[in-house]
Motif scaffolding. Structure first.
Motif, mmCIF file in Angstrom:
data_model
loop_
_atom_site.group_PDB
_atom_site.id
_atom_site.type_symbol
_atom_site.label_atom_id
_atom_site.label_comp_id
_atom_site.label_asym_id
_atom_site.label_seq_id
_atom_site.Cartn_x
_atom_site.Cartn_y
_atom_site.Cartn_z
ATOM 1 N N LYS A 1 -21.388 -41.710 24.255
ATOM 2 C CA LYS A 1 -21.244 -42.880 23.375
ATOM 3 C C LYS A 1 -19.819 -43.422 23.447
ATOM 4 C CE LYS A 1 -24.772 -41.648 20.006
ATOM 5 N NZ LYS A 1 -25.044 -41.169 18.643
ATOM 6 N N LYS A 2 -18.860 -42.525 23.385
ATOM 7 C CA LYS A 2 -17.458 -42.957 23.484
ATOM 8 C C LYS A 2 -17.196 -43.618 24.834
ATOM 9 C CE LYS A 2 -15.395 -39.562 20.382
ATOM 10 N NZ LYS A 2 -14.494 -38.413 20.255
ATOM 11 N N LEU A 3 -17.735 -43.028 25.879
ATOM 12 C CA LEU A 3 -17.546 -43.556 27.227
ATOM 13 C C LEU A 3 -18.108 -44.973 27.352
ATOM 14 C CD1 LEU A 3 -16.773 -43.208 30.207
ATOM 15 C CD2 LEU A 3 -19.012 -42.176 30.554
ATOM 16 N N TRP B 1 -12.637 -44.844 35.680
ATOM 17 C CA TRP B 1 -12.539 -44.317 34.319
ATOM 18 C C TRP B 1 -13.698 -43.476 33.802
ATOM 19 C CZ3 TRP B 1 -8.031 -43.453 32.824
ATOM 20 C CH2 TRP B 1 -6.980 -44.240 33.263
ATOM 21 N N PRO B 2 -14.963 -43.720 34.134
ATOM 22 C CA PRO B 2 -15.999 -42.850 33.558
ATOM 23 C C PRO B 2 -15.789 -41.355 33.807
ATOM 24 C CG PRO B 2 -17.002 -44.839 34.342
ATOM 25 C CD PRO B 2 -15.557 -44.881 34.803
ATOM 26 N N PRO B 3 -15.536 -40.906 35.048
ATOM 27 C CA PRO B 3 -15.313 -39.458 35.208
ATOM 28 C C PRO B 3 -14.064 -38.983 34.468
ATOM 29 C CG PRO B 3 -15.505 -40.541 37.365
ATOM 30 C CD PRO B 3 -15.515 -41.611 36.335
ATOM 31 N N ASN C 1 -11.423 -36.590 29.300
ATOM 32 C CA ASN C 1 -10.560 -36.963 28.186
ATOM 33 C C ASN C 1 -11.258 -36.768 26.840
ATOM 34 O OD1 ASN C 1 -8.288 -37.976 26.881
ATOM 35 N ND2 ASN C 1 -8.509 -40.047 27.670
ATOM 36 N N PHE C 2 -12.470 -37.292 26.703
ATOM 37 C CA PHE C 2 -13.180 -37.233 25.426
ATOM 38 C C PHE C 2 -13.731 -35.846 25.117
ATOM 39 C CE2 PHE C 2 -14.116 -41.919 26.286
ATOM 40 C CZ PHE C 2 -13.007 -42.331 25.560
ATOM 41 N N TYR C 3 -14.049 -35.077 26.138
ATOM 42 C CA TYR C 3 -14.654 -33.760 25.886
ATOM 43 C C TYR C 3 -13.612 -32.664 25.641
ATOM 44 C CZ TYR C 3 -17.941 -29.914 26.112
ATOM 45 O OH TYR C 3 -18.692 -28.815 25.791
ATOM 46 N N PHE C 4 -12.533 -32.688 26.402
ATOM 47 C CA PHE C 4 -11.605 -31.563 26.362
ATOM 48 C C PHE C 4 -10.329 -31.789 25.546
ATOM 49 C CE2 PHE C 4 -13.990 -30.776 30.314
ATOM 50 C CZ PHE C 4 -14.441 -29.499 30.040
ATOM 51 N N ARG D 1 -4.637 -38.037 24.393
ATOM 52 C CA ARG D 1 -5.506 -38.934 25.167
ATOM 53 C C ARG D 1 -4.717 -39.950 25.981
ATOM 54 N NH1 ARG D 1 -10.509 -38.709 21.743
ATOM 55 N NH2 ARG D 1 -11.150 -36.635 22.412
ATOM 56 N N VAL D 2 -3.720 -40.589 25.379
ATOM 57 C CA VAL D 2 -2.964 -41.609 26.112
ATOM 58 C C VAL D 2 -2.120 -40.957 27.206
ATOM 59 C CG1 VAL D 2 -1.253 -43.467 25.928
ATOM 60 C CG2 VAL D 2 -3.004 -43.220 24.166
ATOM 61 N N LEU D 3 -1.593 -39.769 26.960
ATOM 62 C CA LEU D 3 -0.857 -39.033 27.993
ATOM 63 C C LEU D 3 -1.760 -38.792 29.201
ATOM 64 C CD1 LEU D 3 1.512 -37.323 29.116
ATOM 65 C CD2 LEU D 3 0.571 -35.398 27.813
ATOM 66 N N TYR D 4 -2.940 -38.259 28.958
ATOM 67 C CA TYR D 4 -3.888 -38.005 30.040
ATOM 68 C C TYR D 4 -4.275 -39.317 30.727
ATOM 69 C CZ TYR D 4 -8.296 -37.010 32.368
ATOM 70 O OH TYR D 4 -9.309 -36.921 33.294
ATOM 71 N N ASP D 5 -4.571 -40.318 29.909
ATOM 72 C CA ASP D 5 -4.934 -41.635 30.405
ATOM 73 C C ASP D 5 -3.871 -42.146 31.380
ATOM 74 O OD1 ASP D 5 -4.836 -44.721 30.117
ATOM 75 O OD2 ASP D 5 -6.755 -44.205 29.182
ATOM 76 N N ASN D 6 -2.611 -41.956 31.030
ATOM 77 C CA ASN D 6 -1.516 -42.439 31.875
ATOM 78 C C ASN D 6 -1.368 -41.646 33.169
ATOM 79 O OD1 ASN D 6 0.127 -44.794 30.877
ATOM 80 N ND2 ASN D 6 -0.136 -43.625 29.009
ATOM 81 N N THR D 7 -1.729 -40.370 33.160
ATOM 82 C CA THR D 7 -1.659 -39.609 34.416
ATOM 83 C C THR D 7 -2.671 -40.163 35.416
ATOM 84 O OG1 THR D 7 -3.200 -37.893 33.658
ATOM 85 C CG2 THR D 7 -0.860 -37.489 33.301
ATOM 86 N N ILE D 8 -3.852 -40.538 34.922
ATOM 87 C CA ILE D 8 -4.870 -41.139 35.785
ATOM 88 C C ILE D 8 -4.472 -42.574 36.118
ATOM 89 C CG2 ILE D 8 -7.316 -41.782 35.964
ATOM 90 C CD1 ILE D 8 -6.785 -38.712 35.770
ATOM 91 N N SER D 9 -3.874 -43.229 35.155
ATOM 92 C CA SER D 9 -3.560 -44.653 35.269
ATOM 93 C C SER D 9 -2.519 -44.974 36.338
ATOM 94 C CB SER D 9 -3.092 -45.186 33.918
ATOM 95 O OG SER D 9 -3.013 -46.574 33.926
#
Length: 193
Positions: free
Chosen positions: A100-102, A151-153, A158-161, A167-175
């Motif tokens: 749902k979050k995804l 972003w989906p994978p 991000n949402f599960y673990f 979240r934003v830290l992780y997001d930025n590593t992928i980003s």
């Protein structure tokens, strides 16, 4: 050798304290914005370095990097608030909740981030409204399709673990990789001219 160990120990303690403070609730927005600005700047710097190496551009454009940094500023604010909001309306880490979050993230936040990117960089251009309109028409779908690949994978992890504060830290590593691509897509037209 003892001096080196002491220095390393002190440096590690300072690092740990800094990280703990940075991710406290009262400083988290600043931390997230700082991370987003830094990654957006780095992404553009990497892209421009590549463009210099293949002779697509002649000189490094610091103003362009500043504009990309500003887009990171807005993205950091949006992502910080979005993840907090999302975790308040969908509580839990079941697969159902994560999906749902995804879906909400991809269908609501991703288009907002892309539009805010074009809006923030358009502010600095000669004709902001025309530039924004043209960029959205020409490049929105290119970036949005890429969002659905990247972003989906990443967001499932991000949402599960991860707890919200990371979240934003992780997001930025992928980003970082995505920001390199975003910079290339944004400035592609200028290179053709």
């Amino acid at each position: 050798m003892k001096l080196v160990r002491q220095l390393l120990s002190k440096a590690y303690k300072t690092y740990k304290t800094t990280v703990n403070v940075a991710f406290q609730r009262k400083y988290l927005l600043y931390t997230n914005v700082f991370l987003s600005v830094g990654i957006s700047s780095l992404g553009d710097t990497i892209q421009q370095s590549y463009e210099l190496s293949i002779k697509d551009i002649n000189t490094f454009d610091y103003e362009r990097t500043a504009h990309m940094a500003f887009s990171g500023f807005t993205a950091g604010i949006i992502c910080h608030n979005w993840y907090n909001f999302l975790d308040k309306i969908i509580v839990g880490k079941t697969i159902d909740m994560v999906l749902k979050k995804l879906i909400l993230d991809q269908c609501i936040c991703s288009p907002i981030i892309i539009l805010s990117f074009f809006a923030t960089v358009a502010i600095f251009e000669e004709k902001p409204l025309e530039s924004f309109d043209e960029e959205v028409r020409d490049k929105f779908w290119t970036l949005y399709k890429a969002e659905w690949v990247v972003w989906p994978p990443a967001q499932i992890i991000n949402f599960y673990f991860l707890p919200t504060k990371y979240r934003v830290l992780y997001d930025n590593t992928i980003s970082l990789g995505y920001d390199i691509y975003t910079s290339q897509v944004k400035h592609r037209k200028q290179k053709k001219e």
